[in-house]
Write a protein that holds these residues in place. Structure first.
Motif, mmCIF file in Angstrom:
data_model
loop_
_atom_site.group_PDB
_atom_site.id
_atom_site.type_symbol
_atom_site.label_atom_id
_atom_site.label_comp_id
_atom_site.label_asym_id
_atom_site.label_seq_id
_atom_site.Cartn_x
_atom_site.Cartn_y
_atom_site.Cartn_z
ATOM 1 N N GLU A 1 -5.547 8.504 -4.376
ATOM 2 C CA GLU A 1 -4.532 9.489 -4.006
ATOM 3 C C GLU A 1 -4.667 10.754 -4.846
ATOM 4 O O GLU A 1 -4.540 11.874 -4.332
ATOM 5 C CB GLU A 1 -3.136 8.890 -4.181
ATOM 6 N N LEU B 1 -5.472 7.875 4.351
ATOM 7 C CA LEU B 1 -4.847 7.394 3.113
ATOM 8 C C LEU B 1 -3.612 6.545 3.394
ATOM 9 O O LEU B 1 -3.356 5.551 2.714
ATOM 10 C CB LEU B 1 -4.426 8.584 2.247
ATOM 11 N N SER C 1 4.918 5.668 -0.482
ATOM 12 C CA SER C 1 3.990 5.848 -1.596
ATOM 13 C C SER C 1 4.655 6.839 -2.528
ATOM 14 O O SER C 1 5.224 7.842 -2.084
ATOM 15 C CB SER C 1 2.646 6.385 -1.122
ATOM 16 N N LYS D 1 2.805 10.261 -2.075
ATOM 17 C CA LYS D 1 2.585 10.859 -0.757
ATOM 18 C C LYS D 1 3.273 12.216 -0.621
ATOM 19 O O LYS D 1 2.698 13.165 -0.079
ATOM 20 C CB LYS D 1 3.076 9.908 0.335
#
Length: 372
Positions: A222, A301, A308, A311
């Motif tokens: 990420e 992703l 997340s 995110k």
């Protein structure tokens, strides 16, 4: 022997890697980087692992000539420890400070998407560390100063924000959101930097450095995409700023009064207008390409709906497209283009009228001379 960690761990995240512009290949890159960093007295245990190939990371600007590609390892690790005494930290002037921490452990993952750097703060007492994100700025500025002392041709490749705008820690316990691999996380929003606290399975009696590195590995995907998106965002910002500057400078030319200014615009401004218009088209096309690619990356992703901790940070970067700035500059260029066309037409009319008068005068004089 593996180092055991009995307390909480604190670290900052960013992108901080050596830049060797003219590296011929991976071996040349490694040789020069090792030589340079091992010459810094405060750097210890410097190591490069599994670095076999170089990739090129774009450090250019949309619509500009001379775009630069920086050779960096495609995959691999760079690790080292660095000691930065408190008195040196004060000289660097990084605020907020980081307390009594003087030992830092740096780990850079070279990832095919984008490099990512973690810097752990090694507290001498094993207690709380305030503002661990400042470690990234402290180590960055210290290394820049040391490389300058060496007069080294190696620089630092950095992508902002470095540090990432959050203070990170790893603790035993259970967080609000599952991350995977035995980790969970809780995010506390702040006015400046957020607090992102990762937790590890509380059934483990102690946390080894291997567990910390396991967390690094779990979240590196990420963060790698975050810094890739950030580099694209920086290019969009530069393109929008550059276009705004060009349009403002052209507008100033059209505001100038006088016949000489009028002649200068008529003769020279066409090339500048066309150059700015081409930059506007390039910026528009890049924004559309970035939008498509980042959407695909985000879907890869996060294939499922749901959470997340990171995110939202990635989404915010992808949403910064600067269309308002582009549209404003484009409107200015449109007005200037229309005005320039009118001025050229007026200039042509005046020129041909003057030519007609001159030709008429010459012919009249010739006829008079011929007819005596």
């Amino acid at each position: 022997m593996e180092e055991m960690m009995t307390g909480d761990r604190f670290f900052g995240v960013g992108c901080l890697t050596p830049k060797v512009k003219d590296a011929k290949d991976a071996n040349d890159w490694k040789k020069r980087v090792v030589y340079t960093f091992e010459a810094i007295p405060s750097v210890h245990n410097f190591a490069l692992t599994e670095i076999d190939d170089l990739d090129f990371y774009w450090e250019g600007k949309i619509g500009q000539s001379g775009d630069e590609e920086i050779p960096l390892p495609e995959l691999g690790l760079m690790t080292f420890d660095v000691n930065i005494p408190s008195r040196i930290q004060k000289q660097l002037g990084i605020l907020p400070g980081i307390g009594d921490v003087e030992e830092f452990k740096v780990l850079t993952f070279f990832h095919y998407v984008h490099p990512i750097t973690y810097i752990e703060c090694k507290s001498p007492q094993g207690g709380e560390v305030s503002n661990p994100s400042s470690a990234m700025a402290i180590v960055r500025d210290f290394l820049v100063a040391e490389l300058k002392k060496q007069q080294s041709d190696i620089e630092l490749f950095m992508i902002g924000p470095s540090p990432f705008h959050a203070d990170f820690s790893l603790r035993a316990g259970k967080g609000e959101m599952e991350v995977g691999d035995g980790f969970s996380v809780t995010v506390e929003k702040g006015l400046g930097y957020d607090n992102i606290t990762y937790f590890h399975d509380p059934s483990h009696a102690s946390i080894s450095r291997a567990v910390l590195w396991q967390l690094y590995s779990a979240i590196q995907g990420e963060f790698s995409y975050f810094y890739r998106f950030q580099s694209l965002r920086n290019a969009r910002l530069h393109a929008a700023s550059n276009l705004s500057t060009q349009s403002e400078e052209l507008a100033k030319l059209f505001k100038k009064r006088g016949f000489s200014s009028y002649l200068t615009r008529t003769a020279t401004v066409r090339h500048k207008l066309q150059s700015a218009q081409l930059d506007a088209i390039s910026a528009r096309m890049a924004a559309m390409q970035h939008s498509r690619s980042t959407k695909e990356d985000m879907e890869g992703l996060y294939p499922k709906e749901g959470g997340s901790a990171l995110k939202g940070y990635l989404e915010r970067v992808t949403e910064e497209v600067y269309l308002e700035e582009l549209e404003g500059a484009e409107k200015i260029l449109e007005v200037l283009e229309s005005r320039h066309s009118q001025e050229v037409q007026r200039f042509a009319t005046i020129t041909f009228s003057l030519l007609g008068v001159i030709v008429g005068a010459v012919l009249t004089a010739a006829f008079r001379s011929w007819w005596g």
